[in-house]
Design an enzyme around this catalytic site. Structure first.
Site, PDB file in Angstrom:
ATOM      1  N   GLY A  89       0.814  -1.332  -0.143  1.00  0.00           N
ATOM      2  CA  GLY A  89      -0.220  -0.068   0.165  1.00  0.00           C
ATOM      3  C   GLY A  89       0.871   1.163   0.064  1.00  0.00           C
ATOM      4  N   THR A  90       1.965   1.349  -0.524  1.00  0.00           N
ATOM      5  CA  THR A  90       2.688   2.504  -0.845  1.00  0.00           C
ATOM      6  C   THR A  90       1.971   3.491  -1.617  1.00  0.00           C
ATOM      7  OG1 THR A  90       4.210   1.841  -2.369  1.00  0.00           O
ATOM      8  CG2 THR A  90       4.970   1.301  -0.288  1.00  0.00           C
ATOM      9  N   ASN A  93     -11.824 -12.292   1.128  1.00  0.00           N
ATOM     10  CA  ASN A  93     -10.687 -13.481   0.980  1.00  0.00           C
ATOM     11  C   ASN A  93     -10.847 -13.874  -0.293  1.00  0.00           C
ATOM     12  OD1 ASN A  93      -8.975 -15.301   1.116  1.00  0.00           O
ATOM     13  ND2 ASN A  93      -9.258 -15.550   3.542  1.00  0.00           N
ATOM     14  N   LYS A 118     -18.441  -9.945 -22.906  1.00  0.00           N
ATOM     15  CA  LYS A 118     -17.852  -8.518 -22.709  1.00  0.00           C
ATOM     16  C   LYS A 118     -16.346  -8.654 -22.359  1.00  0.00           C
ATOM     17  CE  LYS A 118     -21.568  -5.776 -20.889  1.00  0.00           C
ATOM     18  NZ  LYS A 118     -22.503  -5.211 -19.812  1.00  0.00           N
ATOM     19  N   MET A 176      -4.351  -6.850  -7.113  1.00  0.00           N
ATOM     20  CA  MET A 176      -3.685  -7.605  -8.014  1.00  0.00           C
ATOM     21  C   MET A 176      -4.641  -8.606  -8.507  1.00  0.00           C
ATOM     22  SD  MET A 176      -0.779  -6.329  -8.259  1.00  0.00           S
ATOM     23  CE  MET A 176       0.186  -7.664  -9.056  1.00  0.00           C
ATOM     24  N   ASN A 178      -6.382   2.854 -12.541  1.00  0.00           N
ATOM     25  CA  ASN A 178      -5.378   1.786 -11.951  1.00  0.00           C
ATOM     26  C   ASN A 178      -4.232   2.176 -12.176  1.00  0.00           C
ATOM     27  OD1 ASN A 178      -4.495  -0.919 -11.345  1.00  0.00           O
ATOM     28  ND2 ASN A 178      -4.198  -1.291 -13.514  1.00  0.00           N
ATOM     29  N   HIS A 198      -0.328   1.109 -13.025  1.00  0.00           N
ATOM     30  CA  HIS A 198       0.372  -0.281 -13.688  1.00  0.00           C
ATOM     31  C   HIS A 198       1.907  -0.017 -13.922  1.00  0.00           C
ATOM     32  CE1 HIS A 198       1.011  -4.056 -15.746  1.00  0.00           C
ATOM     33  NE2 HIS A 198       1.632  -3.209 -16.629  1.00  0.00           N
TER      34      HIS A 198
END
Ligand code: GAR
Length: 263
Positions: free
Chosen positions: A15-16, A61, A90, A135, A157, A159
């Site tokens: 989580g940086t 989870n 789709k 991820m 997002n 990347h």
């Protein structure tokens, strides 16, 4: 000054990027506030960052859901409005000739997990969902629930590569192993494919001859921490607009692409 947008985030690991976004909201670099953090991984270290900043967080989870499906596929719990054929039609992750069973298994397990994510996410009012090292690929089922206005997508997002080069799970690794002299990161809106949505912003860095993969990752992350808040601020200022473009490449071929215009 623009009004503050409400931002939700999904993470899988350290989580940086999440931290960079939280800090930018707190310092005023982003006219926004974080309203929730979700994860597919209950062990994600980034959850502690949310906790430290009093941001509500939750986990679904995914690994457990996928494992249970493998053991007992008939027991999978799917949302009533999930349509497998529509999702297959789709999605753009797999080519049409890819093994049907694998596509089906992928979509069923992800949609089952996503229904639980949506239950939690829907408790919050938010304008933008940011994937910050999340991820897991999102299915059309989930994307359509969030992107209700197709002209104004609201899932971003980040990347770790200069897309469209090196989509997938190891952008910096792929860049390094290919022998690239330049690496980079990309912020884009999500579409139905893998890292294929309209590009909002990119930053690059040189890869020097003695750089290791770890050096590349460090250089890349430092660029990510600048780029993601900048792109989110453009969204907060309502400066991002998507536009469908069509180009004729030669006599018979066309190239259609949705791009982002920055106002
Ligand atoms: C970042 O490098 C991000 O670009 C990448 O995961 C890392 C997360 O780091 N995301 C992807 O590869 C998405 N496919 P962080 O948890 O420290 O922000």
């Amino acid at each position: 000054m623009s009004a503050k947008i409400k931002i939700g985030a999904l993470i899988s690991g350290g989580g940086t990027n999440l931290q960079a976004i939280i800090d930018s909201c707190e310092s005023g670099k982003i006219d926004g506030e974080m309203v929730f953090v979700g994860t597919d991984n209950p062990e994600a270290k980034g959850l502690k960052r949310a906790d430290r900043h009093n941001i509500p967080y939750f986990a679904v989870n995914y690994a457990q859901i996928i494992k249970q499906y493998k053991q007992n596929p008939e027991n999978i719990i799917l949302p009533d409005d999930f349509d497998l054929n529509e999702a297959i039609e789709k999605q753009n992750f797999f080519s049409p000739d890819y093994c049907y069973e694998k596509i089906k298994n992928f979509l069923l397990t992800r949609a089952s997990a996503e229904a639980r994510l949506l239950e939690k996410i829907n408790l919050y009012d938010f304008d933008l969902l940011v994937l910050a090292g999340f991820m897991r690929n999102l299915t059309p089922y989930f994307i359509d629930k969030i992107n209700t206005d197709h002209e104004n997508p609201c899932i971003m997002n980040i990347h770790p590569a200069l897309l469209p080069a090196f989509p997938g799970v190891d952008g910096y690794g792929d860049t390094f192993r290919y022998g690239c002299r330049v690496g980079g990161c990309t912020v884009h809106f999500i579409d139905y494919g893998e890292d294929s949505g309209p590009i909002i912003g990119q930053k690059s860095f040189y890869i020097e001859k003695n750089d290791t993969l770890d050096d590349v990752k460090i250089k890349g992350l430092e660029k990510e921490w600048e780029l993601y808040p900048e792109c989110i601020q453009l969204f907060a200022q309502n400066r991002l607009k998507t536009k469908k473009m069509s180009y004729t490449l030669d006599n018979n071929t066309f190239f259609n692409r949705t791009i982002v215009l920055i106002k």
